[in-house]
Design a protein around this motif. Structure first.
Motif, PDB file in Angstrom:
ATOM      1  N   LEU A  79       0.827  -1.208   0.000  1.00 34.15           N
ATOM      2  CA  LEU A  79       0.000   0.000   0.000  1.00 34.15           C
ATOM      3  C   LEU A  79       0.857   1.251   0.000  1.00 34.15           C
ATOM      4  CD1 LEU A  79      -2.762  -1.080   2.547  1.00 34.15           C
ATOM      5  CD2 LEU A  79      -3.025  -0.816   0.073  1.00 34.15           C
ATOM      6  N   ALA A  80       1.929   1.223   0.780  1.00 32.53           N
ATOM      7  CA  ALA A  80       2.797   2.395   0.875  1.00 32.53           C
ATOM      8  C   ALA A  80       3.498   2.689  -0.450  1.00 32.53           C
ATOM      9  CB  ALA A  80       3.843   2.185   1.969  1.00 32.53           C
ATOM     10  N   GLY A  84       0.157   7.735  -0.706  1.00 27.98           N
ATOM     11  CA  GLY A  84       0.511   8.400   0.548  1.00 27.98           C
ATOM     12  C   GLY A  84      -0.547   8.023   1.564  1.00 27.98           C
ATOM     13  N   GLY A  85      -1.383   8.992   1.902  1.00 29.30           N
ATOM     14  CA  GLY A  85      -2.565   8.671   2.664  1.00 29.30           C
ATOM     15  C   GLY A  85      -2.395   8.708   4.157  1.00 29.30           C
ATOM     16  N   ALA A 113      -6.286  11.061   9.262  1.00 26.77           N
ATOM     17  CA  ALA A 113      -6.563   9.678   8.860  1.00 26.77           C
ATOM     18  C   ALA A 113      -5.505   8.763   9.470  1.00 26.77           C
ATOM     19  CB  ALA A 113      -6.574   9.555   7.347  1.00 26.77           C
ATOM     20  N   LEU A 114      -5.947   7.656  10.039  1.00 28.95           N
ATOM     21  CA  LEU A 114      -5.041   6.813  10.833  1.00 28.95           C
ATOM     22  C   LEU A 114      -5.260   5.345  10.513  1.00 28.95           C
ATOM     23  CD1 LEU A 114      -3.000   6.956  13.281  1.00 28.95           C
ATOM     24  CD2 LEU A 114      -4.986   6.613  14.760  1.00 28.95           C
ATOM     25  N   ASP A 133       4.649   4.593   9.460  1.00 30.23           N
ATOM     26  CA  ASP A 133       5.230   5.910   9.732  1.00 30.23           C
ATOM     27  C   ASP A 133       5.838   6.011  11.119  1.00 30.23           C
ATOM     28  OD1 ASP A 133       4.431   7.476   7.284  1.00 30.23           O
ATOM     29  OD2 ASP A 133       2.447   6.781   7.936  1.00 30.23           O
ATOM     30  N   ALA A 134       5.327   5.237  12.070  1.00 28.11           N
ATOM     31  CA  ALA A 134       5.814   5.347  13.447  1.00 28.11           C
ATOM     32  C   ALA A 134       5.505   4.062  14.197  1.00 28.11           C
ATOM     33  CB  ALA A 134       5.171   6.542  14.157  1.00 28.11           C
TER      34      ALA A 134
END
Length: 308
Positions: A79-80, A84-85, A113-114, A133-134
């Motif tokens: 997906l990445a 982006g998103g 958005a999470l 991302d984290a």
């Protein structure tokens, strides 16, 4: 392979019960059962044994679990690569304190958005690849391509059965745990939680029993509830449920309070606006004064230790 079924399998492992997994996934318990049944049929094995206390992994389920996590990690990477998103954040387990912290962020920032992931021991690789991302982690040593921000000191508590000598205590000191069998089968070398509990045991001459297979939290709670000798340790912010008949007791550990140092990790150069909002949201906690933490846990005035 149906990734929704794989995601449901991992959710049941983490929740311990089909109903709790259904709540986490916002679907019905019947839908969970159907997905697991379809996955078992596809694989040709049984993944769970259902008991009155919850769902326990079979040997085949134990063997499939790391591959299931890798499939979900691969999905995130895919997906990445094409979009982006949403901000993608790993919380290790949905019943643990970081999940509560992230839920608080979502409630405070519903506009961000999470996506929530539970990558267990593959999060660092996922951060480097950009598929998340984290991640919430305790930082033993930080790779050069990552950054970290301390976010919370979570007190560690004793969990014991009503027959245990410490069950009636208002609190206990770490030194009072010496000689007691502390059952923690999920604590393995090479993980940050393994490093944390190894340091804790060494500091206070404690017996951490991590031997044998890990059949899940529910089996540990069964053992503790039935024993006058065995205890376990849990984070104060962990959501742990057990049958009423277990009569387990949470006992604070004090003088000093051992704390688990949660940090947020991300890849250097990640400019996702949601990450900046998350970092600001988490920059409000204060250190627990006089607490015990491993020597590798960064103090407020220190930088996080790095590896090359």
């Amino acid at each position: 392979m149906d990734l929704d079924a794989v995601r449901t399998f991992v959710a049941v492992v983490e929740a311990g019960r089909f109903q709790d997994a259904a709540t986490e996934l916002s679907i019905t318990q019947q839908a969970v059962s159907k997905r697991i049944a379809a996955l078992e049929k596809s694989l040709g094995v049984r993944l769970f044994t259902r008991t009155a206390r919850g769902a326990v992994l079979t040997g085949d389920g134990e063997a499939f679990l790391p591959h299931a996590r890798e499939l979900l990690s691969a999905e995130l990477r895919a997906l990445a690569s094409v979009r982006g998103g949403p901000l993608r954040v790993d919380v290790i387990g949905r019943r643990l304190c970081p999940a509560t912290l992230l839920r608080g962020f979502h409630e405070a920032h519903p506009d961000v958005a999470l996506e929530v992931a539970t990558l267990f021991d593959t999060a660092i690789a996922a951060l480097r690849e950009g598929s998340i991302d984290a991640s919430f982690r305790a930082v033993v040593a930080l790779p050069e391509d990552l950054d970290a921000q301390w976010v919370l000191d979570e007190p560690i508590q004793l969990l014991c059965g009503s027959r245990h000598p410490l069950a009636g205590a208002a609190s206990v000191a770490p030194a009072e745990l010496a000689g007691h069998r502390i059952r923690l089968p999920g604590v393995v070398p090479g993980t940050e939680w393994g490093a944390y509990y190894a340091a804790f045991a060494a500091a206070f001459d404690l017996w951490i029993d991590a031997a044998g297979p890990n059949f899940g939290t529910e089996v540990v709670l069964d053992t503790v509830a039935e024993s006058a000798d065995v205890v376990t340790l849990v984070g104060a912010g962990s959501r742990v449920w057990w049958p009423p008949g277990h009569d387990l007791r949470r006992v604070p550990i004090e003088d000093p309070v051992p704390v688990y140092p949660h940090s947020l990790l991300w890849r250097r150069g990640n400019a996702h606006p949601g990450l900046a909002a998350l970092r600001r949201h988490l920059a409000t906690s204060e250190r627990v004064a006089g607490a015990w933490r491993p020597s590798w846990a960064a103090q407020p005035s220190q930088t996080v230790p790095r590896t090359g």
